[in-house]
Design a protein around this motif. Structure first.
Motif, PDB file in Angstrom:
ATOM      1  N   CYS A 517       0.844  -2.000   0.499  1.00  0.00           N
ATOM      2  CA  CYS A 517       0.002   0.345  -0.219  1.00  0.00           C
ATOM      3  C   CYS A 517       0.911   1.636  -0.155  1.00  0.00           C
ATOM      4  N   GLU A 518       1.825   1.456   0.486  1.00  0.00           N
ATOM      5  CA  GLU A 518       2.661   2.244   0.565  1.00  0.00           C
ATOM      6  C   GLU A 518       3.783   2.245  -0.368  1.00  0.00           C
ATOM      7  N   GLN A 519       4.031   1.437  -1.140  1.00  0.00           N
ATOM      8  CA  GLN A 519       4.455   1.866  -2.683  1.00  0.00           C
ATOM      9  C   GLN A 519       3.790   1.882  -3.515  1.00  0.00           C
ATOM     10  N   THR A 520       1.755   1.809  -3.761  1.00  0.00           N
ATOM     11  CA  THR A 520       1.658   2.372  -4.273  1.00  0.00           C
ATOM     12  C   THR A 520       1.081   3.956  -5.060  1.00  0.00           C
ATOM     13  N   LYS A 521       1.089   3.588  -3.307  1.00  0.00           N
ATOM     14  CA  LYS A 521      -0.067   5.252  -2.905  1.00  0.00           C
ATOM     15  C   LYS A 521       1.598   6.118  -3.549  1.00  0.00           C
ATOM     16  N   ALA A 522       2.532   6.176  -2.881  1.00  0.00           N
ATOM     17  CA  ALA A 522       4.219   6.347  -3.695  1.00  0.00           C
ATOM     18  C   ALA A 522       3.958   6.829  -5.204  1.00  0.00           C
ATOM     19  N   TRP A 523       3.362   5.102  -5.742  1.00  0.00           N
ATOM     20  CA  TRP A 523       3.616   5.723  -7.541  1.00  0.00           C
ATOM     21  C   TRP A 523       2.218   6.152  -8.349  1.00  0.00           C
ATOM     22  N   LEU A 524       0.972   6.616  -6.934  1.00  0.00           N
ATOM     23  CA  LEU A 524       0.130   7.620  -7.226  1.00  0.00           C
ATOM     24  C   LEU A 524       0.142   8.907  -7.347  1.00  0.00           C
ATOM     25  N   ASP A 525       0.890   9.328  -5.932  1.00  0.00           N
ATOM     26  CA  ASP A 525       1.367  10.443  -6.068  1.00  0.00           C
ATOM     27  C   ASP A 525       2.125  10.912  -7.306  1.00  0.00           C
ATOM     28  N   ALA A 526       3.513   9.824  -7.929  1.00  0.00           N
ATOM     29  CA  ALA A 526       3.920  10.559  -8.628  1.00  0.00           C
ATOM     30  C   ALA A 526       3.151  10.363 -10.416  1.00  0.00           C
ATOM     31  N   GLY A 527       1.805   9.893 -10.369  1.00  0.00           N
ATOM     32  CA  GLY A 527       1.484  10.496 -11.353  1.00  0.00           C
ATOM     33  C   GLY A 527       0.576   8.972 -12.082  1.00  0.00           C
TER      34      GLY A 527
END
Length: 697
Positions: A517-527
């Motif tokens: 979840c942390e990694q997916t949120k980071a990718w989501l924040d990166a676009g």
């Protein structure tokens, strides 16, 4: 006064003698007068110097005289000479005059208490009041009354004996507890102490303690008058006089029968299984230790049987914990019937039982017992209108061949039990050294798993999901990898089953969920909005009570929108308990989390069950793709799954796509998504996002 006159004329000599007699007489009179005067003076000073209060009053209580010792009392009464005593005096003063008898009256003066003797003074209509400070005496009397009240009303038994240990008094509490009346025990040695038996250890200890320390206390068993034995808590103290000589002994005791019952109950609960009443692990280990010591001393053999019920979880999940508990109790009774009284049958917890067989000749004795148990449990058990067959796997270890201590024998029996399960369950297996090697490897792996979380040896690799019609990346699956510090990457198949058996899958699964979840949120924040993540849930995780709360907490703490998380659950997991699974899946769906049914086609694959669950996606197991499109049977199964899912409007993902012809088959038959080595193997997060960037170019 004698006359000294004479009718005759005295001679000069006679005259001289008379004068001497007169002089002597006058001298004596003067001396008597001085003595009387001195006595009167002393008597007059008596009230003034008397340390006790003295008053002279009228019948109306008017104070005519008060000595110095009485002044503090008058001050306390707010009186003075010539004023009147407080009204409480009047009735007693009148009584004294009317009856011409002395009276007594107790009065308070400040913090002190006085007792006054009131005396009428002749016919002068006055009274003398002579006071005595009785404050300390009164306190002592009150204390005596209190002690007497305690003695009479205490719930404890109290006994008073003289210095020869002969009973002088017992209280009603003694009578009530023992049933003996006071007259039945006075004048005799106390029954409590057994003082008549000088050689008993209790009496010797008691006498020595009283002699050296002046006191003794402890727990003893005595008998009531009706012969009933019961335990008491007894305390005895020696009483000494001013010369330090023992004059009496005082003993007090109370019945501790209920305390002992409670202690026994607590001790029983501490050493026994609450459900079955069998010894628990603590008591079992103690008995095995003692059995080993006895076997070593007498050069005997003993056997340990480790039992694990087959498919007990299925009974619990399908029929409920109440039926599961009844099954465990029934199995306990059957095990006891298969063993001797000298043997120990214990429950370690869950569906695990263990048996100690003492004084066995060789391996044939425990095998006979194992066969009796298998035969007994092979018969159906009726529980609440259900007929249940309770299969069991049994591992056998022998002392001294398979271990000389508790831990080694238990590990050996445990390893043999796992071997029995591998042989097809409902079987027994004797321990071999080869099993010991496997057990040690398993133990080392379990320890390493514990360390892996602490040492951050786990990592996630990500494999993309591709939409068949557009070729676009539409998601990813997070796959756990263990990068062992010495052995390198360990495949999930080598450690996930052990993690599930030991319960370590719960903390490991928590770590996987949070990290993904942390990694997916980071990718989501990166676009990267096209990378929802799929995470596998084990059966143990899915059945844990705090699953829903845990997922909700992780989503809130990481900030990942719920629809970006997809949970993959196997068919067998959800089918283990259809009712509970349906409720959990519905609540997950309400949270916004999507659900994939993993390994579809390998289990029940029932359309009727699919309709009951909140399922968003089916994942066709890779085993059906290996021979596509050449194997007609696999083609038929794959098409049936795709058709069934389409009718239910459920998306389908095919995993394990490695060849172009597999990809083409899935595209032609309207499979929604695929994943596999044809596109990318699972990659670390940094490599995966680089692959995404290169593909989307």
């Amino acid at each position: 006064m004698p006359s000294i006159s004479s009718s005759k004329k005295d001679s000069p000599i006679e005259t001289l003698q008379n004068r001497e007699l007169l002089a002597q007489f006058l001298k004596k009179e003067i001396q008597d007068h001085e003595q009387t005067k001195e006595k009167l003076s002393i008597l007059a000073q008596f009230p003034e110097e008397n340390p006790t209060p003295i008053l002279r009053v009228t019948p109306q209580g008017q104070i005519l005289y008060a000595n110095p010792a009485a002044i503090p009392l008058l001050t306390a009464w707010d009186c003075h000479e010539s004023s009147f005593l407080p009204p409480l005096w009047l009735e007693t003063l009148q009584t004294c005059l009317e009856e011409s008898e002395c009276q007594y009256l107790e009065v308070q003066a400040g913090q002190r208490l006085y007792s006054f003797l009131i005396s009428p003074f002749g016919n002068t209509q006055t009274l003398y009041l002579n006071g005595q400070d009785i404050t300390e005496r009164k306190k002592y009397e009150d204390q005596l009354l209190l002690l007497a009240s305690v003695f009479e009303h205490s719930g404890e038994g109290i006994i008073i004996a003289n210095h020869k240990m002969i009973v002088q008094r017992v209280n009603p509490g003694y009578e009530e507890i023992t049933g003996y009346l006071e007259e039945e025990v006075t004048g005799k040695p106390p029954r409590l102490f057994e003082m008549g038996k000088k050689d008993t250890p209790l009496v010797l200890e008691l006498r020595q303690s009283l002699s050296q320390e002046g006191a003794w206390q402890g727990e003893v068993w005595i008998q009531r008058k009706n012969g009933e034995a019961f335990p008491i808590r007894l305390s005895i103290r020696a009483i000494r006089n001013s010369k330090d000589v023992i004059t009496h002994y005082i003993g007090s005791f109370h019945d501790i029968t209920e305390i002992k019952r409670t202690e026994f109950k607590m001790e029983y609960q501490a050493y026994h299984d609450a459900l079955t009443g069998l010894p628990n692990r603590l008591l079992f280990n103690d008995r095995l230790e003692k059995s080993l010591q006895s076997a070593q001393r007498h050069q005997q053999k003993l056997a340990v049987l480790f039992l694990d019920l087959d498919n007990f979880k299925d009974v619990n999940d399908s029929l409920g914990h109440q039926v599961g508990d009844l099954l465990l109790k029934s199995v306990s009774q059957k095990l006891l019937q298969c063993c001797r009284e000298e043997d120990t049958v214990a429950r370690l917890g869950g569906d695990e039982f263990v048996i100690i067989l003492n004084k066995v000749q060789d391996h044939r004795d425990p095998i006979k017992v194992a066969n009796r148990i298998l035969q007994s449990l092979s018969q159906k058990i009726r529980l609440e209108n259900h007929e249940i067959y309770a299969g069991v796997s049994i591992g056998i270890s022998l002392f001294p061949e398979d271990g000389s201590d508790v831990d080694t024998l238990m590990r050996s029996a445990d390893a043999a039990m796992y071997n029995a399960k591998k042989q097809g369950k409902n079987n027994y297996s004797l321990f071999t050294q080869a099993m010991g090697t496997k057990a040690l490897k398993r133990l080392a792996m379990e320890y390493a798993l514990h360390q892996a979380l602490e040492k951050n040896e786990f990592t996630l690799h990500y494999q993309p999901k591709i939409e068949t019609q557009t070729g676009k990346i539409v998601g990813t699956e997070a796959l756990l990898r263990w990068n062992h510090s010495e052995k390198g990457l360990i495949p999930p198949a080598d450690f996930i089953p052990l993690a599930e058996d030991t319960g370590l899958i719960i903390p490991i699964g928590q770590w996987v969920l949070r990290t993904a979840c942390e990694q997916t949120k980071a990718w989501l924040d990166a676009g990267y909005s096209n990378l929802p993540v799929a995470v596998n849930l084990s059966a143990v995780q899915f059945q844990s009570e705090n699953l829903l709360q845990s997922i909700q907490n992780i989503l809130q703490e990481t900030g990942l929108p719920a629809h970006y998380l997809n949970l993959e659950i196997t068919e067998n997991t959800v089918m283990a308990n259809v009712k509970d699974s349906s409720q959990v899946l519905a609540k997950l769906s309400e949270m916004g989390v999507t659900i994939s049914l993993d390994d579809f086609g390998t289990g029940y694959s029932s359309l009727s069950y699919l309709k009951k669950f909140s399922i968003d996606t089916l994942k066709i197991d890779r085993s059906f793709l290996e021979d596509l499109p050449d194997n007609a049977e696999d083609v038929a199964i794959a098409k049936a799954i795709l058709s069934m899912a389409g009718s239910l409007k459920i998306r389908v993902v095919a995993e394990g796509v490695e060849r172009e012809e597999q990809m083409q088959f899935m595209t032609d038959n309207h499979c929604d998504e695929v994943q596999g080595f044809l596109f990318s193997k699972p990659l670390p997060a940094e490599d995966f996002i680089s692959w995404v960037q290169a593909r989307e170019g």
